[in-house]
Design an enzyme around this catalytic site. Sequence first.
Site, short mmCIF file in Angstrom:
data_model
loop_
_atom_site.label_atom_id
_atom_site.label_comp_id
_atom_site.label_asym_id
_atom_site.label_seq_id
_atom_site.Cartn_x
_atom_site.Cartn_y
_atom_site.Cartn_z
CE LYS A 56 73.67 59.48 17.24
NZ LYS A 56 72.43 59.47 18.03
CE LYS B 37 77.60 49.60 17.08
NZ LYS B 37 77.27 50.64 18.06
CE LYS C 237 66.67 48.20 8.62
NZ LYS C 237 66.08 49.42 8.13
#
Length: 344
Positions: free
Chosen positions: A119, A209, A212
Site C-alpha cells: 500500500k 480484479k 470500485k
Amino acid sequence: MAKEVVLTGLRANAEFHLGNYLGGILPMVQLQKKHAGKYQLNMFIPDLHSFTTPIDHGKLYEQTHKNLKYFVAAGLDIDQPDTFIYRQSYIPAHSELTWILDCFTGFGEMSRMTEFKDKAAQIGEDRISIGLFNYPVLMAADILIYSAKYVPVGEDQRQHVEFARDIAVRINNKFGDIFVLPSDNAEQLKFAGREKPVRIRSLRNPDKKMSKSVEDPAGTVMLSDSPEEAVKKIIEATTDSLAKINSDFERQPGVANLLQILALLTGASQSKVNNEWGGKSSYGELKRAVADAVSSFLKELQDKLAAIDDKKLMQKLEADEEAMRKVADATLLKVQKAVGLRPV
Ligand code: TRP
C-alpha cells in the site's frame, strides 16, 4: 466451558460490488451458518481501520451501517445468540490496548509487513500515515482482546494474524499468562478449510480484479446498481475472439470470469457449470444466462435490504457492543495490571 471464539472483520467504508459479495460477504454468511452454535462468532466492523488510507469522512458513518445491512440482506442471522456484531470504535479498549501493544512492537517488524509495503508503494511516501503503519497492531488488539482462537481472513491478512500470535507470545513470555494465543497459521488454514479464494474479475479488464474504481465503472457491478444497469454491464463484458467457451483464466479470463459468476450466483458447482457450457460457441447465450442470474440476484438482495428492520438491527448492535465492552475491558485491565498501569 465458554465457547471458542471465531473472530473476523466486516469491511466498512467502501461501497460494495459483486466481487465483494461473492468473495467476502457470502463466505462470511456461510461461515456463520457453518459454525453457529459450536463457536462464539465475533463479526465486527473495523471502522477505525477504514481510514488508514484517505477516505471521504462525510460518508463513513452512513456507509458503515449501509454495509452492515448488506451482510444482513445476504443472510447474516442477527438472531443467532452466539453471534456478536459490533463497531470497533464503540469499544475504546481496542484503541487503548493498541497503544500498549505498540510499545512492545518493533519498528522493523512493522516495516516488513507485506500489505504495508504494497500500500505504501501505491500511495506514495508523503501520504503514508502512521495509522497505516500501525494497522496490524490494532488488528492484533481486535483479536487478542476477545481471546479469539480462529480468525478467518483472506490471504493478504494472514501475516497480520500471525503477528497477533507473535505479540501475544511476546507479552505472555514477559508478563505471564495474559492472552489466549490465536491458532497458528497451519491450524487457521485447516479451520478455514483452505478453500480457494474467490477472485471476481473486472468485466472490462478481466485480467484485473473487480474493484470500485472511477476508471472502470462498466467493469464493476455495484450491489446498488439497478438490475437493468447490471444486465447492460454483463452483456457488454469483454470476452475474446476464440468463440469457444472454456474456463481458462490464463487464455480466456473474460469467459472464465462469467462462468465463475454464474456458478456462484446459482449455487451450482463450478465443474457442473463448466461442463454445461464448455465447448459451446455462443458468448451471447452465456452472457444472457449470467445477466439473468445477476438480475434476479440483485432484485432479491435489494428487496431484502429494503425490508430490514433498522431499529431492530441498531438494538442488536448496541446490545452486543455493551456485552463486548465488558469482555474487552476485562482483558484490558489484565494487561494494564501486568504493565504496571493499575494496582495488582
Ligand atoms: N484487516 C482486515 C481486512 O482488511 C479487517 C480486520 C480488522 C480484521 N481487524 C481485524 C479481520 C481482526 C480479522 C480480525 O479484511
